[in-house]
Design an enzyme around this catalytic site. Structure first.
Site, PDB file in Angstrom:
ATOM      1  N   LEU A 205       0.892  -1.159   0.000  1.00  0.00           N
ATOM      2  CA  LEU A 205       0.000   0.000   0.000  1.00  0.00           C
ATOM      3  C   LEU A 205       0.930   1.208   0.000  1.00  0.00           C
ATOM      4  O   LEU A 205       2.016   1.154   0.595  1.00  0.00           O
ATOM      5  CB  LEU A 205      -0.867   0.011   1.263  1.00  0.00           C
ATOM      6  N   ASP A 206       0.504   2.290  -0.649  1.00  0.00           N
ATOM      7  CA  ASP A 206       1.347   3.493  -0.671  1.00  0.00           C
ATOM      8  C   ASP A 206       1.554   4.031   0.742  1.00  0.00           C
ATOM      9  O   ASP A 206       0.756   3.761   1.646  1.00  0.00           O
ATOM     10  CB  ASP A 206       0.683   4.581  -1.527  1.00  0.00           C
ATOM     11  N   TYR A 207       2.578   4.837   0.887  1.00  0.00           N
ATOM     12  CA  TYR A 207       2.915   5.479   2.172  1.00  0.00           C
ATOM     13  C   TYR A 207       1.691   6.183   2.784  1.00  0.00           C
ATOM     14  O   TYR A 207       1.443   6.095   3.982  1.00  0.00           O
ATOM     15  CB  TYR A 207       4.038   6.487   1.895  1.00  0.00           C
TER      16      TYR A 207
ATOM     17  N   LYS B 167      -5.020   5.013  -7.780  1.00  0.00           N
ATOM     18  CA  LYS B 167      -4.774   6.438  -8.068  1.00  0.00           C
ATOM     19  C   LYS B 167      -4.671   6.653  -9.581  1.00  0.00           C
ATOM     20  O   LYS B 167      -5.215   7.610 -10.122  1.00  0.00           O
ATOM     21  CB  LYS B 167      -3.489   6.908  -7.383  1.00  0.00           C
TER      22      LYS B 167
END
Ligand code: URA
Length: 242
Positions: free
Chosen positions: A100-102, A190
């Site tokens: 998962l992104d930051y 995104k």
């Protein structure tokens, strides 16, 4: 005593059919001896190695973690940022199953089991991952339709399993969209919204297959039960066929 392929499947390592393939393909050792025929029986004290992996239950760990924002999905970070591993005390070499992104929150599995990782991540298994995205602006019906029909991400057409506008906040000019995908390209959600000109300002992953965050607060984890691991293998076999 139970059949070797059943013992392998019961450990959650893979399906019984796959275990039979491993045996026939000479990839299974029991107490140091190569087994290449079906029919051998074992008990819980036997040491079973499949394709180089010990399937002793005590060696494998599976966790569901509620990742907070500002945490990196990696085992270490050269910039000194907090990683998902920092939340765990296990002495096993755990790693996150995918990323998962930051700035993305939500569910992620951690394990030390490569087979499990492949099963969850491989697009052919079509394990659905449900995300809740908060968008800047209010997405129109045309863009939702466009996403539903498939958009090109990194030169590949991606068709989400489901897209649903959940709510609109006119005052703050934002909206909430639920989107379900089963392949895990980098920044996929995104990029899907970017492809129709929408900016994701918040993203949370709510579930992976039938496992969600029930009972967990941000930063907390629990173990997956062996039953849940087995059910995820069964689930992946079902979704694969659809
Ligand atoms: N898609 C994204 O864009 N970010 C994530 O963290 C996960 C999926």
């Amino acid at each position: 005593m139970i059949r070797l392929q059943k013992a392998i499947a019961d450990s959650g390592f893979c399906s019984r059919r796959k275990a039979e393939e491993y045996i026939i393909n000479k990839k299974v050792f029991v107490n140091g001896s190569l087994i290449s025929e079906l029919g051998v029986k074992v008990d819980e004290n036997d040491e079973i190695i499949v394709d180089g992996n010990s399937i002793s239950k005590q060696d494998k760990e599976y966790y569901v973690f509620y990742k907070p924002r500002s945490v990196i999905c990696s085992t270490n970070d050269d910039k000194g940022r907090k990683t998902v591993i920092d939340f765990f005390e296990s002495n096993k070499r755990l790693y996150p199953v995918g990323r998962l992104d930051y700035d993305t929150t939500g569910i992620i599995f951690l394990t030390n089991d490569g087979e499990f990782t492949n099963m969850i991540l491989h697009p052919k298994n079509k394990i659905p991952k449900v995300y809740i995205a908060k968008l800047e602006g209010i997405i129109d019906g045309y863009s939702i339709k466009k996403i539903k029909n498939g958009v090109i991400i990194d030169k590949v057409k991606v068709i989400p399993d489901r897209v649903k506008l959940k709510s609109i906040d006119k005052k703050n000019n934002t909206c909430i969209v639920e989107i379900t995908i089963h392949d895990g390209k980098n920044h996929e959600v995104k990029k899907i919204f970017e492809s129709v000109g929408c900016n994701v300002i918040k993203l949370k992953r709510e579930s992976i297959g039938f496992i969600d965050l029930t009972g967990l607060k941000s930063g907390e984890y629990r173990r997956l039960t062996i039953k849940e691991v087995k059910q995820l293998y069964a689930y992946s076999n079902d979704t694969k066929r659809k």
